[in-house]
Motif scaffolding. Structure first.
Motif, PDB file in Angstrom:
ATOM      1  N   LYS A 201       0.826  -1.204   0.000  1.00 10.74           N
ATOM      2  CA  LYS A 201       0.000   0.000   0.000  1.00 10.74           C
ATOM      3  C   LYS A 201       0.864   1.258   0.000  1.00 10.74           C
ATOM      4  CE  LYS A 201      -3.908  -2.170   2.370  1.00 10.74           C
ATOM      5  NZ  LYS A 201      -4.788  -2.156   3.571  1.00 10.74           N
ATOM      6  N   GLU A 202       2.069   1.138   0.560  1.00  8.44           N
ATOM      7  CA  GLU A 202       2.954   2.307   0.648  1.00  8.44           C
ATOM      8  C   GLU A 202       3.581   2.642  -0.692  1.00  8.44           C
ATOM      9  OE1 GLU A 202       3.081  -0.264   2.794  1.00  8.44           O
ATOM     10  OE2 GLU A 202       1.947   0.837   4.346  1.00  8.44           O
ATOM     11  N   GLN A 203       3.941   1.589  -1.460  1.00  7.33           N
ATOM     12  CA  GLN A 203       4.549   1.849  -2.756  1.00  7.33           C
ATOM     13  C   GLN A 203       4.484   0.613  -3.650  1.00  7.33           C
ATOM     14  OE1 GLN A 203       8.644   2.953  -2.109  1.00  7.33           O
ATOM     15  NE2 GLN A 203       9.246   0.933  -1.413  1.00  7.33           N
ATOM     16  N   PHE A 204       4.444   0.875  -4.938  1.00  9.11           N
ATOM     17  CA  PHE A 204       4.501  -0.165  -5.959  1.00  9.11           C
ATOM     18  C   PHE A 204       5.908  -0.125  -6.539  1.00  9.11           C
ATOM     19  CE2 PHE A 204       4.545  -1.219 -10.439  1.00  9.11           C
ATOM     20  CZ  PHE A 204       3.821  -2.403 -10.518  1.00  9.11           C
ATOM     21  N   VAL A 205       6.582  -1.272  -6.560  1.00 16.19           N
ATOM     22  CA  VAL A 205       7.972  -1.312  -7.028  1.00 16.19           C
ATOM     23  C   VAL A 205       8.099  -2.361  -8.135  1.00 16.19           C
ATOM     24  CG1 VAL A 205      10.380  -1.701  -6.416  1.00 16.19           C
ATOM     25  CG2 VAL A 205       8.835  -0.627  -4.765  1.00 16.19           C
ATOM     26  N   LEU A 206       8.647  -1.932  -9.256  1.00 13.72           N
ATOM     27  CA  LEU A 206       8.914  -2.831 -10.383  1.00 13.72           C
ATOM     28  C   LEU A 206      10.389  -2.714 -10.751  1.00 13.72           C
ATOM     29  CD1 LEU A 206       8.184  -4.648 -12.823  1.00 13.72           C
ATOM     30  CD2 LEU A 206       7.535  -2.555 -14.043  1.00 13.72           C
ATOM     31  N   ILE A 207      11.059  -3.852 -10.844  1.00 12.55           N
ATOM     32  CA  ILE A 207      12.477  -3.879 -11.224  1.00 12.55           C
ATOM     33  C   ILE A 207      12.635  -4.791 -12.437  1.00 12.55           C
ATOM     34  CG2 ILE A 207      14.835  -4.357 -10.491  1.00 12.55           C
ATOM     35  CD1 ILE A 207      13.896  -4.084  -7.590  1.00 12.55           C
ATOM     36  N   ILE A 208      13.189  -4.247 -13.512  1.00 17.23           N
ATOM     37  CA  ILE A 208      13.482  -5.026 -14.715  1.00 17.23           C
ATOM     38  C   ILE A 208      14.997  -5.023 -14.914  1.00 17.23           C
ATOM     39  CG2 ILE A 208      13.148  -5.252 -17.207  1.00 17.23           C
ATOM     40  CD1 ILE A 208      10.495  -3.830 -16.905  1.00 17.23           C
ATOM     41  N   THR A 209      15.586  -6.209 -15.001  1.00 19.11           N
ATOM     42  CA  THR A 209      17.037  -6.300 -15.158  1.00 19.11           C
ATOM     43  C   THR A 209      17.383  -7.175 -16.360  1.00 19.11           C
ATOM     44  OG1 THR A 209      17.262  -8.250 -13.731  1.00 19.11           O
ATOM     45  CG2 THR A 209      17.321  -6.109 -12.668  1.00 19.11           C
ATOM     46  N   ASP A 210      18.547  -6.928 -16.930  1.00 19.25           N
ATOM     47  CA  ASP A 210      19.076  -7.807 -17.967  1.00 19.25           C
ATOM     48  C   ASP A 210      20.575  -7.971 -17.754  1.00 19.25           C
ATOM     49  OD1 ASP A 210      20.748  -5.992 -19.691  1.00 19.25           O
ATOM     50  OD2 ASP A 210      18.852  -4.955 -19.958  1.00 19.25           O
ATOM     51  N   ASN A 211      21.142  -8.992 -18.364  1.00 16.51           N
ATOM     52  CA  ASN A 211      22.578  -9.266 -18.234  1.00 16.51           C
ATOM     53  C   ASN A 211      23.340  -8.857 -19.485  1.00 16.51           C
ATOM     54  OD1 ASN A 211      21.612 -11.232 -19.969  1.00 16.51           O
ATOM     55  ND2 ASN A 211      22.913 -12.864 -19.148  1.00 16.51           N
ATOM     56  N   GLY A 212      22.838  -7.806 -20.146  1.00 18.65           N
ATOM     57  CA  GLY A 212      23.418  -7.385 -21.419  1.00 18.65           C
ATOM     58  C   GLY A 212      24.690  -6.575 -21.290  1.00 18.65           C
ATOM     59  N   THR A 213      25.028  -5.893 -22.382  1.00 22.17           N
ATOM     60  CA  THR A 213      26.293  -5.160 -22.461  1.00 22.17           C
ATOM     61  C   THR A 213      26.303  -3.901 -21.608  1.00 22.17           C
ATOM     62  OG1 THR A 213      25.456  -4.011 -24.428  1.00 22.17           O
ATOM     63  CG2 THR A 213      26.785  -5.998 -24.782  1.00 22.17           C
ATOM     64  N   GLY A 214      25.113  -3.370 -21.279  1.00 24.44           N
ATOM     65  CA  GLY A 214      25.036  -2.161 -20.469  1.00 24.44           C
ATOM     66  C   GLY A 214      25.439  -0.921 -21.258  1.00 24.44           C
ATOM     67  N   PHE A 215      25.344   0.240 -20.608  1.00 21.16           N
ATOM     68  CA  PHE A 215      25.701   1.500 -21.254  1.00 21.16           C
ATOM     69  C   PHE A 215      25.900   2.561 -20.186  1.00 21.16           C
ATOM     70  CE2 PHE A 215      21.199   1.528 -20.599  1.00 21.16           C
ATOM     71  CZ  PHE A 215      20.827   2.851 -20.391  1.00 21.16           C
ATOM     72  N   ASN A 216      26.468   3.695 -20.590  1.00 16.68           N
ATOM     73  CA  ASN A 216      26.663   4.816 -19.678  1.00 16.68           C
ATOM     74  C   ASN A 216      25.399   5.668 -19.699  1.00 16.68           C
ATOM     75  OD1 ASN A 216      27.421   7.530 -18.701  1.00 16.68           O
ATOM     76  ND2 ASN A 216      29.477   6.668 -18.588  1.00 16.68           N
ATOM     77  N   VAL A 217      24.634   5.625 -18.625  1.00 16.47           N
ATOM     78  CA  VAL A 217      23.332   6.292 -18.582  1.00 16.47           C
ATOM     79  C   VAL A 217      23.476   7.805 -18.742  1.00 16.47           C
ATOM     80  CG1 VAL A 217      21.244   6.681 -17.212  1.00 16.47           C
ATOM     81  CG2 VAL A 217      22.391   4.468 -17.121  1.00 16.47           C
ATOM     82  N   GLN A 218      24.429   8.402 -18.039  1.00 16.60           N
ATOM     83  CA  GLN A 218      24.605   9.847 -18.082  1.00 16.60           C
ATOM     84  C   GLN A 218      24.987  10.311 -19.481  1.00 16.60           C
ATOM     85  OE1 GLN A 218      23.743  11.712 -15.531  1.00 16.60           O
ATOM     86  NE2 GLN A 218      24.074  13.549 -16.773  1.00 16.60           N
TER      87      GLN A 218
END
Length: 273
Positions: A201-218
């Motif tokens: 009730k306090e919060q809804f949390v969704l986490i999606i992860t992958d094991n891919g190559t990744g990237f620089n978010v900034q």
């Protein structure tokens, strides 16, 4: 003489008071002006944000209408054409030479698979269908589509008592997840995708992860304009529409984690397992 000195002193005092009063008045009016100017700037900022908010909502509404139209076209026309192809192949099969029947049967199997994919894609584009089945089921369907490609190992977990939130929020949340998964397919070169949903009730949390190559978010955010790619910016805008916090964590070679949190979600109803 004393009278003259007294008069001079009185004049100086009065003049000083007048100057101080004038300075105070000037400072006061400058303060009022700055306060009014600041308030005006804040109002302009709020109006601009409200305009951008309404503009984004309108754009998303148009997108949903377009997706609905595409969904109906896929279901009505393309599915019909695939059905005709299947019927024609079925009629050709008895008359075909023995060495061609295996190819015809394989083509029929591919046509059947294409029909299944068209139906799934049509359903995922149809707003009414998503509202009917709910966000969780729609996300599961999307992940199952990935699993069927045999390219990804997909896992979805849920914790807490499942509930439904506002339909318009579920649509935006689902489109946001579609964009995340689309980026995974296009860029990540991943072999594993996991989705974890926590209901409270306090919060809804969704986490999606992958094991891919990744990237620089900034770097991706800063260069989004140069690359004419606004995917990450659009994701953050979508999240803001439902008062959600979107945090993307990634690094080159280290996979990607997308965290979506909705504090105090507007719960419509609980779903008993």
């Amino acid at each position: 003489m004393e009278t003259s000195i007294f008069a001079t002193s009185l004049t100086i005092i009065i003049s000083t008071l007048l100057v101080l009063g004038l300075c105070t008045a000037v400072v006061y009016f400058l303060f009022l002006y700055q306060k009014k100017k600041f308030r005006h700037q804040q109002e302009l900022i709020e109006m601009r944000e409200q305009f951008n908010h309404v503009l984004l909502q309108s754009r998303l509404a148009i997108q949903e209408q377009t997706l609905d139209h595409i969904s109906k076209e896929l279901h009505a026309n393309f599915s019909h054409l695939v059905s005709l192809i299947n019927i024609n192949l079925q009629e050709i099969l008895p008359q075909a030479p023995a060495n061609q029947r295996e190819n015809i049967l394989e083509t029929k199997s591919l046509a059947k698979q294409l029909m299944s994919e068209l139906k799934a894609l049509s359903a995922n584009l149809n707003t009414d269908h998503i509202i009917h089945i709910g966000f969780v089921k729609a996300l599961e369907n999307e992940l199952n589509r990935l699993a069927k490609t045999k390219k990804y190992e997909v896992v979805i977990t849920k914790a807490g008592e499942e509930y439904r939130i506002l339909p318009e929020h579920e649509i935006i949340l689902f489109r946001l997840c579609q964009e995340v998964l689309n980026n995974t397919v296009k860029y990540a070169k991943a072999s594993e995708v996991t989705a974890s949903i926590n209901f409270s009730k306090e919060q809804f949390v969704l986490i999606i992860t992958d094991n891919g190559t990744g990237f620089n978010v900034q770097d991706a955010l800063e260069n989004s304009g140069d690359k004419q790619s606004t995917g990450l910016l659009n994701m953050h805008k979508r999240a803001s529409l439902i008062n959600a916090e979107l945090i993307i964590t990634s690094r080159n070679g280290g996979g990607t984690v997308v965290l979506i949190t909705i504090p105090q979600p507007q719960i419509l109803k609980s779903i008993q397992e």
